[in-house]
Motif scaffolding. Sequence first.
Motif, PDB file in Angstrom:
ATOM      1  N   ASN A 153      25.580  71.256  46.870  1.00 48.60           N
ATOM      2  CA  ASN A 153      25.299  71.756  45.521  1.00 48.60           C
ATOM      3  C   ASN A 153      24.784  70.660  44.578  1.00 48.60           C
ATOM      4  O   ASN A 153      24.498  70.931  43.419  1.00 48.60           O
ATOM      5  CB  ASN A 153      26.539  72.417  44.923  1.00 48.60           C
ATOM      6  N   ILE A 154      24.652  69.440  45.066  1.00 49.60           N
ATOM      7  CA  ILE A 154      24.150  68.329  44.243  1.00 49.60           C
ATOM      8  C   ILE A 154      22.734  67.990  44.703  1.00 49.60           C
ATOM      9  O   ILE A 154      22.498  67.714  45.876  1.00 49.60           O
ATOM     10  CB  ILE A 154      25.078  67.099  44.353  1.00 49.60           C
ATOM     11  N   MET A 175      13.800  48.358  42.093  1.00 50.78           N
ATOM     12  CA  MET A 175      13.847  49.455  43.059  1.00 50.78           C
ATOM     13  C   MET A 175      13.076  50.657  42.508  1.00 50.78           C
ATOM     14  O   MET A 175      13.406  51.192  41.444  1.00 50.78           O
ATOM     15  CB  MET A 175      15.290  49.851  43.323  1.00 50.78           C
ATOM     16  N   ALA A 176      12.074  51.072  43.238  1.00 56.19           N
ATOM     17  CA  ALA A 176      11.311  52.255  42.858  1.00 56.19           C
ATOM     18  C   ALA A 176      12.154  53.504  43.135  1.00 56.19           C
ATOM     19  O   ALA A 176      12.819  53.584  44.170  1.00 56.19           O
ATOM     20  CB  ALA A 176      10.013  52.320  43.652  1.00 56.19           C
ATOM     21  N   PRO A 177      12.140  54.465  42.234  1.00 55.86           N
ATOM     22  CA  PRO A 177      12.882  55.704  42.459  1.00 55.86           C
ATOM     23  C   PRO A 177      12.527  56.376  43.785  1.00 55.86           C
ATOM     24  O   PRO A 177      13.370  56.977  44.428  1.00 55.86           O
ATOM     25  CB  PRO A 177      12.501  56.585  41.267  1.00 55.86           C
ATOM     26  N   GLU A 178      11.277  56.225  44.229  1.00 57.96           N
ATOM     27  CA  GLU A 178      10.840  56.831  45.488  1.00 57.96           C
ATOM     28  C   GLU A 178      11.611  56.256  46.678  1.00 57.96           C
ATOM     29  O   GLU A 178      11.902  56.971  47.636  1.00 57.96           O
ATOM     30  CB  GLU A 178       9.335  56.618  45.698  1.00 57.96           C
ATOM     31  N   GLU A 196      19.458  60.995  38.170  1.00 53.02           N
ATOM     32  CA  GLU A 196      19.857  60.918  36.764  1.00 53.02           C
ATOM     33  C   GLU A 196      21.147  60.106  36.614  1.00 53.02           C
ATOM     34  O   GLU A 196      21.270  59.284  35.705  1.00 53.02           O
ATOM     35  CB  GLU A 196      20.031  62.314  36.166  1.00 53.02           C
ATOM     36  N   ALA A 197      22.099  60.310  37.506  1.00 56.81           N
ATOM     37  CA  ALA A 197      23.350  59.547  37.468  1.00 56.81           C
ATOM     38  C   ALA A 197      23.098  58.068  37.744  1.00 56.81           C
ATOM     39  O   ALA A 197      23.670  57.199  37.078  1.00 56.81           O
ATOM     40  CB  ALA A 197      24.347  60.118  38.470  1.00 56.81           C
ATOM     41  N   ILE A 198      22.231  57.771  38.704  1.00 58.44           N
ATOM     42  CA  ILE A 198      21.906  56.377  39.033  1.00 58.44           C
ATOM     43  C   ILE A 198      21.246  55.702  37.840  1.00 58.44           C
ATOM     44  O   ILE A 198      21.571  54.563  37.502  1.00 58.44           O
ATOM     45  CB  ILE A 198      21.007  56.303  40.283  1.00 58.44           C
ATOM     46  N   LYS A 199      20.330  56.388  37.180  1.00 56.79           N
ATOM     47  CA  LYS A 199      19.644  55.804  36.022  1.00 56.79           C
ATOM     48  C   LYS A 199      20.619  55.464  34.900  1.00 56.79           C
ATOM     49  O   LYS A 199      20.404  54.499  34.172  1.00 56.79           O
ATOM     50  CB  LYS A 199      18.557  56.749  35.520  1.00 56.79           C
ATOM     51  N   LYS A 200      21.675  56.234  34.768  1.00 55.36           N
ATOM     52  CA  LYS A 200      22.687  55.950  33.746  1.00 55.36           C
ATOM     53  C   LYS A 200      23.560  54.770  34.150  1.00 55.36           C
ATOM     54  O   LYS A 200      24.092  54.067  33.300  1.00 55.36           O
ATOM     55  CB  LYS A 200      23.566  57.175  33.507  1.00 55.36           C
ATOM     56  N   ASP A 201      23.709  54.548  35.455  1.00 58.67           N
ATOM     57  CA  ASP A 201      24.595  53.509  35.972  1.00 58.67           C
ATOM     58  C   ASP A 201      23.901  52.166  36.155  1.00 58.67           C
ATOM     59  O   ASP A 201      24.511  51.121  35.994  1.00 58.67           O
ATOM     60  CB  ASP A 201      25.190  53.970  37.312  1.00 58.67           C
ATOM     61  N   LYS A 202      22.649  52.171  36.500  1.00 57.03           N
ATOM     62  CA  LYS A 202      21.927  50.947  36.876  1.00 57.03           C
ATOM     63  C   LYS A 202      21.188  50.364  35.674  1.00 57.03           C
ATOM     64  O   LYS A 202      20.787  51.071  34.762  1.00 57.03           O
ATOM     65  CB  LYS A 202      20.908  51.228  37.993  1.00 57.03           C
ATOM     66  N   LYS A 203      20.978  49.074  35.728  1.00 55.37           N
ATOM     67  CA  LYS A 203      20.176  48.383  34.724  1.00 55.37           C
ATOM     68  C   LYS A 203      18.701  48.504  35.100  1.00 55.37           C
ATOM     69  O   LYS A 203      18.346  48.489  36.264  1.00 55.37           O
ATOM     70  CB  LYS A 203      20.554  46.905  34.666  1.00 55.37           C
ATOM     71  N   GLN A 204      17.864  48.608  34.101  1.00 57.35           N
ATOM     72  CA  GLN A 204      16.431  48.704  34.346  1.00 57.35           C
ATOM     73  C   GLN A 204      15.838  47.325  34.581  1.00 57.35           C
ATOM     74  O   GLN A 204      16.129  46.383  33.857  1.00 57.35           O
ATOM     75  CB  GLN A 204      15.718  49.338  33.146  1.00 57.35           C
ATOM     76  N   GLY A 205      15.013  47.204  35.616  1.00 60.93           N
ATOM     77  CA  GLY A 205      14.209  46.012  35.833  1.00 60.93           C
ATOM     78  C   GLY A 205      12.860  46.222  35.167  1.00 60.93           C
ATOM     79  O   GLY A 205      12.657  47.209  34.460  1.00 60.93           O
ATOM     80  N   THR A 206      11.925  45.351  35.410  1.00 60.00           N
ATOM     81  CA  THR A 206      10.615  45.499  34.782  1.00 60.00           C
ATOM     82  C   THR A 206       9.833  46.683  35.339  1.00 60.00           C
ATOM     83  O   THR A 206       9.099  47.327  34.624  1.00 60.00           O
ATOM     84  CB  THR A 206       9.787  44.203  34.952  1.00 60.00           C
TER      85      THR A 206
END
Length: 87
Positions: free
Chosen positions: A38-39, A76-79, A46-56
Amino acid sequence: MKYAILISRNMGFLSESNTTYLLDLLELYNYETHIPPNITHEEIMEAIKKDKKQGTNGLKFILLDDIGHAFIYPNMAPEEIIRGLES
């Protein structure tokens, strides 16, 4: 943990034999290694983006290049994450 291992393998940082060994350990110690049906991948991203720091150019992500040796992958590319989730 399972998906960090798979992403590390997919990106060529972790050997197939070490990948198999680590995944077998997760199973041996009864770690939950499956995403509930169900996930969605989008919800996970979306959860990872809230947890991880953005690189360039992507997210900072912890990967493995050997058993017991992790490193920070800065862009890390989302793909790549989706590819790991689909492995």
